[in-house]
Each structure stands twice: as C-alpha cells, then as structure tokens.
Enzyme design. Structure first.
Site, PDB file in Angstrom:
ATOM      1  N   LYS A  42      -9.046  -2.030   4.871  1.00  0.00           N
ATOM      2  CA  LYS A  42      -9.193  -2.526   3.458  1.00  0.00           C
ATOM      3  C   LYS A  42      -8.131  -3.528   3.030  1.00  0.00           C
ATOM      4  O   LYS A  42      -8.793  -4.320   2.398  1.00  0.00           O
ATOM      5  CB  LYS A  42      -9.082  -1.077   2.489  1.00  0.00           C
TER       6      LYS A  42
ATOM      7  N   SER B  70      -8.021   3.028   8.436  1.00  0.00           N
ATOM      8  CA  SER B  70      -8.761   2.944   7.083  1.00  0.00           C
ATOM      9  C   SER B  70      -7.978   2.263   6.000  1.00  0.00           C
ATOM     10  O   SER B  70      -8.302   1.519   5.337  1.00  0.00           O
ATOM     11  CB  SER B  70      -8.503   4.551   6.586  1.00  0.00           C
TER      12      SER B  70
ATOM     13  N   HIS C  76       0.834  -1.203  -0.047  1.00  0.00           N
ATOM     14  CA  HIS C  76      -0.007  -0.044  -0.169  1.00  0.00           C
ATOM     15  C   HIS C  76       0.914   1.210  -0.043  1.00  0.00           C
ATOM     16  O   HIS C  76       1.947   1.227   0.853  1.00  0.00           O
ATOM     17  CB  HIS C  76      -0.888   0.172   1.140  1.00  0.00           C
TER      18      HIS C  76
ATOM     19  N   ARG D 296     -14.856  12.214   8.130  1.00  0.00           N
ATOM     20  CA  ARG D 296     -13.468  12.988   8.421  1.00  0.00           C
ATOM     21  C   ARG D 296     -13.430  14.043   7.505  1.00  0.00           C
ATOM     22  O   ARG D 296     -12.977  15.297   7.789  1.00  0.00           O
ATOM     23  CB  ARG D 296     -12.512  11.816   8.457  1.00  0.00           C
TER      24      ARG D 296
ATOM     25  N   ASP E 182     -15.447   2.236   6.417  1.00  0.00           N
ATOM     26  CA  ASP E 182     -14.327   3.130   5.957  1.00  0.00           C
ATOM     27  C   ASP E 182     -14.953   4.173   5.068  1.00  0.00           C
ATOM     28  O   ASP E 182     -14.745   5.371   5.246  1.00  0.00           O
ATOM     29  CB  ASP E 182     -13.513   2.445   5.358  1.00  0.00           C
TER      30      ASP E 182
END
Lengths: 438, 438
Positions: free
Chosen positions: A187, A183, A82, A168, A161
């Site tokens: 995922k 978050s 990621h 947010r 999320d």
C-alpha cells in the site's frame, strides 16, 4: 503451473520464484486459483515464513494489482510514515503538516479504525467538511502545492491486499510477519512513497505486544522495504500506555491542535519529531537526525506547522477555523471521572483495554459496519510511573448519556494497576533500525 | 463457535475438543464453514499434527457422516486388512477368501487405482461378471454365508472423507499422518470392521518411501485405531520392489489363482499369510501367530482357500470358471521383452516407476476419469539381489499394439539398476507393531 505443487513447495520451506507467486496471487484475483488454495498457501507461509526477496516480490505483485499513484511529476523524494497501530496514536495528523512545513512531500493513504486501535480517517472525520476522497489528479496537485495530503483507499487501491486480508482474517493467518509486511508495504509503494519510516508500536496496546515480536516485524519491514528499493527505517515505540493524553476521535484532534500550538503532551510531540526526523533525513532535507529534530521543533514552536495544518485541512475542504474555535469540533454531552481506588504508583496499563473502553463508549468499531461517535472518548491524566493519591482523577470519560459507561469503567479498573513499587516512566523510543542495522 | 479461533487453536498447537472438531467438519459438509477455512485448518494440522485421541475423535465424526454398515447380526469379530498401496499388491484377493476359509468374517470396502498404485476394485473388474455394488442387506447376507465380500464405496459412504480428501488433494495437505489415519480408519470403521491389520508399504513404490515415515504412520494407525476401540496391528512390508511377479489387473488375477493353487511367488503368499495370521489372532480364531500361519498355509495347500475364492466370486456374480479356464481372463494381444542391458546383480528397483510403466501401457489411471485396459501390464521375472546375464529377460510387457511401449521401456531402463555388488534379497516384513509396541 500446478497450484498444489506451489503450495507444497512453500509447505516444505522452499522459496517461491516471481512467476510462481504471480501465478498464485493473480490467479486468486482472477478466480483461476481457488480461495481454499490461497488459504492453505497463507497458512504454509505462516509456518514457513518468506525470504526478504520473496516477500518483496509478493509485495510488488500485490502493489501492481490496482491503482498506483504516479507522483513522478511531484518534485522531491516522497516520504511517509506507517504505524502498526496503537491507542491514542494521532501522530499522522501532526506529522504530515510538520514535515510538509519542512519541505517534504508526504503522500499519505490511510485506513479506518478496527478493533481496539483508532484510524486516521476516523479522526479526520471529526474535522467538519474534511474530504478524504481526492481524485488522483487532486492528490498529485495538492502534494505539489501543499506538500501533504491524507486520503482514504479507493476500491481499486491494492485490491490484492483487500482480498488477501479478508481471507487471512477468517483463516487465522493474520499474524504472519511477511504477510503483514507485504500488506503494509504494497500500500505504501502504491501510494507513491519512496522513503518510509515505520512506527512499530510495542506493548499491551500494540499488535505486537512483546519487544521481541516487534523487533522481528521491524527488521523484516526494513529488509523487505530495502529489497523493494525504498529507503526504510523503523522506530520501536512505546505502547504500554496510550500515546499522549487523549483517546477518541475529536478529543485527539484537540491534542493534535495542542501539539501544533507548541503545547500538548511531550510524548506525542517527541515521537512525532523523532519520526519526522527520519523522514527529513530520508528525503535529504537534513544531514543528520539532530539537525532534523532542531528544524522540526522550530516549525512547531514558530507556528509554521500549524499554518501548514490549516492549509492542508482547507485544501481537503475541512474547516480550518477549528484552530481558533474548537467548539466546531464534536463534544460529548456528558463527563464522568475514573478515580484512583487507592494511593500508590501506577505500575502498568493494559493499553488494549483502554482502547476497548473508548470503543464501548461508541468511539470505535468492532465490526467494520459499526458507526463511530466522534465526540466520545477518554482523557488519560496520568501515566505509568505517576504517584497518585486515593481518589485522584486518573481518567475523564466523555460519554453520551451513559452509553457504555459502566463497561468502560470496569475495563479501566482492570487496566490500570496501582501498587507500592516505584516505577520509572516508560521510554518513548525503544529501538531504531535501518538498512544497516536490521 | 468462532471458526478462525478454532483454526488459530490448532495453528498454535492446541488440542481441539470433540465439539470443536464436529463444528468444523459438519460445518464444512453443511456449508456453514467455508472451504477456505477447512483448507487453512488442514494445513495447520499438517504442521501441528494431532493427539491420538484428537485424531480418533476426527475419525469418529468422519465415520458418522454417512452410511455405516451394521454388521452386529453377523456372528464373530469382523476383521479386515488395509494396505497403504503398492505396486503388484494383489493381497486382498487371496487374503479375503483365505481368512474366510479359516472362519473369519472380512467385510472389505475397497477403492480404485489412482496414481502409480493399483486398486482392488479394478483388479476385480478383470473377473467377468463381478459386481462390487452390493446393497447393505446383500453385503450382510454374504458375510453371514460366505464369510467375505469385497465391495466398492457408495456415494453415501463416509462423505466427509470424500470431501476432505478432495480438498487435501488440491491444497497440498495429503501428507499429514493424522489426516491419513482418519481417512483410512473412518472408512474401515464405517464398513463394520472391529479388528484391523494395517499393511504399511515401505519403499520406492509406497506412499511412504522411508522406513522412518512408514513407522510413524504405522504407529499412529495403531494408536488411533486403538483409541477407537479397535484391535489394530500393523506390518511394515517391502515395497522397494513390486510384490510378486505381476503388475496389471488381469495379470494379477493369474497370480492370485497361482497362489490359491498353492503355487505362485513366495513373497505374495508369505505376506498374505503374515497379514492373515494377524487377522485370525485378532478374531480369536488362533491362539498364536504361529498357529494361525500353520492353519492358513494348510488352507492354501489343501484347496480350501481356492474353494472359498470361487464361492465368494460366484456370490458376487463373478465367473468362478476362471479357475479352470484362464482364457476367460482378458489377455493383451502383444508381448515384448525388456532384457538386461548388462550382466550383474539387480541393485535396486524404482518401484514407483514400474507402477507408472504399467499405467502408460494403459493399465492404470492418472486422473480418476481414465479408463483402464485390464489386459495390459508387466511380468517381473527377477527381483532385487538376482544375478542376471546380459540380455536375460527381466520383464515381459503385455501391451496392446505398442501403446505406451516405448515410454514403459524407458521407465524400466531407469527403474532397474544393475551393478557389480552382491545384494541380499529384500526382507518381506520389515517390522510389526501392535497396541503394546506402537
């Protein structure tokens, strides 16, 4: 359970228990906890933070809020990467087929561009025919057969999320490290990944501009991921200049193909190999990072990674002939140059502004409903530390009929600082963390 | 104006400008700013606080959100008192007629009981016939003629405070000093008061238990009130035991009448005189606190304050004959004693628990829809520092058929601590602050 008391507990720096976090999050999704209570809670988290075990619990509850890809039938340790987002970051498109070529299984669920950074799905949309909307069964089968897949998020993918992020975004509570970690990790966990390498971008083009903030985020990602039972490591990588030489969707596909041909810019190739080495070690496909690097470089040089790229793209209905015939990729009708206003050395690049310059040409999104022109973008010929002559070409702008051209030039003029002082080229990997060092 | 940016500014410790605060508050009332944004903002204020000038601006904007009593036609400086709430606090009912007897004008807008503390309006409801719902014109005329009035809040009285308070109550953002100050001062300013004395209760029966917190609140009340152009002083007064000897609505009216007859417990009388002296000096009706105290004690002793009490009560349709005939006040059918379990000295009283004991007998509210039994309550015969014999009567409970009696006794047993050590009686006024010392 009394919701104001739960908010108060976090406000006073307490550590919430699993049933307390579940009450808040599932209540928010079901409507029994009000949005204004969740936003106050999120702001309290912003100020008070969360213990790693607490954030891991939040992550787990978020992860379980929707579809979870069950990849237990796919052999091997599922490993993924990621990135926290950067400018010119096309790593995933090389990395997924590269590690698959090395025998890894990479179940990648990606997002779209928003703000100054690009999105992997938008880059993939530059490949004619590419479909990111696989069913769970198709996803699983492709992972079994090809070893990698890059798909988009369905509506039922981690809905907690989606709801929390939307909240947010409008309540100034995005910049909370435990919330960012939850978050990301919810995922990745829902996508079926068991091992992760986090590419935490650091610099003017990154979400975290300072090394200190990026390190904090990397440390918590590793700690919370480890709490979740994942193998996690993190690299802090350079984002004080764009990665590689292209910024813009189809242009980045060119660079991806260049790297897969064993050519292309060294920084894009090297950071991909570094990240891939983490994944191979996590997946027990290499005994050391050195061994893994050697393997991955070999697969880039001998065409195996490219063959896997074509196999993967074709599996998702994309046209694999782009490799032989790049004219199949979108091409902007117009070119313009941005030249060095003076001789000297490139001192720094405001990389966020370079990302915004690509956006104003039409290559990105400011709001999520914007449509993207996949053809436009920037070629960045020289990077920080380069000596330049007056009038030397620094950037080539690919534009459509001058749209956004003047604004893009203005952004570049402010972004690229030329001075007298010699400057060393920027280091690519700034730091590495894993569970033993985070 | 971008709402998330305004929240972020406060989150980062910035000072919001007037137009920014107005955008948030008026937007919240009109619906253009979402409740979940206001709650995140309120939590950011909880953590970051507000500058006195910023809180004064918030107060002014809140004050202007609804009806403002225009008392400019009433001669003299309008002066009032506000108490942060305590147990047995019946001061307003003596103070308003007392200062009016001294020539002051006191436009008092009061609230109802909630939680462990009593409410002035509920106490007034114990007086047969008393109407708190005067029109603005009636309020003004009564102030001109009588010099004091105690009325309730109409729906259009500082609606911003009603909306914000309801939000704070469910998002754990009540305990923010600037928000508390803005809530109190917006209502006092809208009632037409120009000078204020704040009775900041301090101790186990108060909103602020510690002297440190009470001092912080008192300081900010004085600073923000002064910023608003008001004359403001504050007394920190004792709430580590109930004020006076009665807790409960009709019982407290008895004590009010006792004090107005020149009798009654010394602490209730003395704290009333101290607060009244502040008001007379603010209103230029006395040159010094000493002079003011002398005047007020004289008005209590010579029956002038009692005459003014009857005039005021009659003006608001209450039955002034309660003074001569206390049988007109509600009286609980049953009595029970709570006696000292051992000999010793009263070390401390958990005053909140004593307030709750009155509530469980039926004398208060836990939620705002609860109805109140005006007759029930407690007589507290001995206070902290008193020497007691085993079996000596400490408290007489006025109850209705045993309702809540056992729970009330249990609360008292835990609340009143008897030990060996000698303890000095508690000081009544702990500190005094004004604009020069806050």
């Amino acid at each position: 359970m009394n919701v104001p008391e739960l908010i108060r507990k976090k406000r006073e720096g307490g550590v919430l228990a699993e049933d307390e976090i579940r009450h808040l999050i599932t209540g928010f999704l079901s409507g029994s906890v009000e949005a204004y209570q969740i936003s106050a809670f999120l702001m309290a988290v912003f100020f008070r933070g969360m213990e790693p075990s607490e954030a891991a619990t939040l992550t787990r509850i978020m992860m379980k809020s929707g579809r979870i890809y069950d990849l237990s039938s796919v052999p091997g340790i599922k490993t993924d990467k990621h990135s926290t987002g950067g400018v010119g970051d096309k790593v995933s498109l090389v990395l997924a087929p590269l590690v698959a070529a090395a025998g890894a299984v990479d179940p990648m669920v990606s997002g779209r561009a928003l703000g100054h950074t690009g999105g992997t799905l938008d880059k993939l949309d530059s490949i004619p025919g590419y479909r990111w909307d696989l069913t769970e069964e198709q996803f699983r089968r492709q992972l079994e057969k090809v070893g990698c897949a890059i798909i988009g998020q369905t509506d039922d993918f981690v809905p907690a999320d989606k709801r929390l992020y939307a909240m947010r975004d409008v309540t100034a509570t995005v910049e909370s490290i435990p919330l960012i970690c939850a978050s990301i990790l919810s995922k990745k966990a829902a996508s079926g990944a068991e091992a992760l390498v986090m590419d935490v971008k650091c610099g003017s083009g990154a979400f975290m501009a300072s090394e200190e903030d990026a390190l904090k985020l990397a440390r918590q990602l590793v700690s919370i991921g480890t709490e979740l039972g994942m193998k996690v490591s993190a690299l802090l990588t350079q984002m004080n200049q764009p990665l590689g030489t292209t910024v813009g969707n189809a242009l980045e596909i060119h660079e991806v193909l260049d790297v897969l041909e064993g050519k292309g810019p060294a920084d894009t190739r090297d950071v991909t190999v570094e990240l891939g080495a983490e994944m191979l070690v996590h997946a027990n496909l290499a005994a050391s990072h050195e061994e893994a690097r050697g393997k991955l470089n070999g697969l880039l040089d001998d065409g195996s990674a490219m063959a896997k790229f074509q196999e993967w793209v074709a599996a998702q209905k994309g046209d694999p002939r782009i490799v032989e015939n790049r004219a199949l990729l979108a091409d902007a009708p117009d070119r313009a140059g941005f030249d060095a206003p003076r001789a000297g050395v490139i001192q720094s690049m405001n990389t966020r502004a370079i990302g915004v310059a690509c956006n104003v040409l039409g290559g990105g999104r400011v709001v999520s409903s914007d449509t993207i022109d996949h053809a436009v973008g920037l070629e960045v010929h020289l990077k920080v530390g380069a000596e330049v002559k007056a009038g030397e070409r620094l950037v080539t702008l690919h534009h459509r009929g001058g749209k956004g051209l003047e604004e893009a030039r203005k952004l570049l003029a402010e972004a690229i600082v030329i001075g007298e002082e010699p400057v060393k080229p920027l280091e690519l990997v700034i730091a590495r963390l894993d569970a033993t060092t985070a």
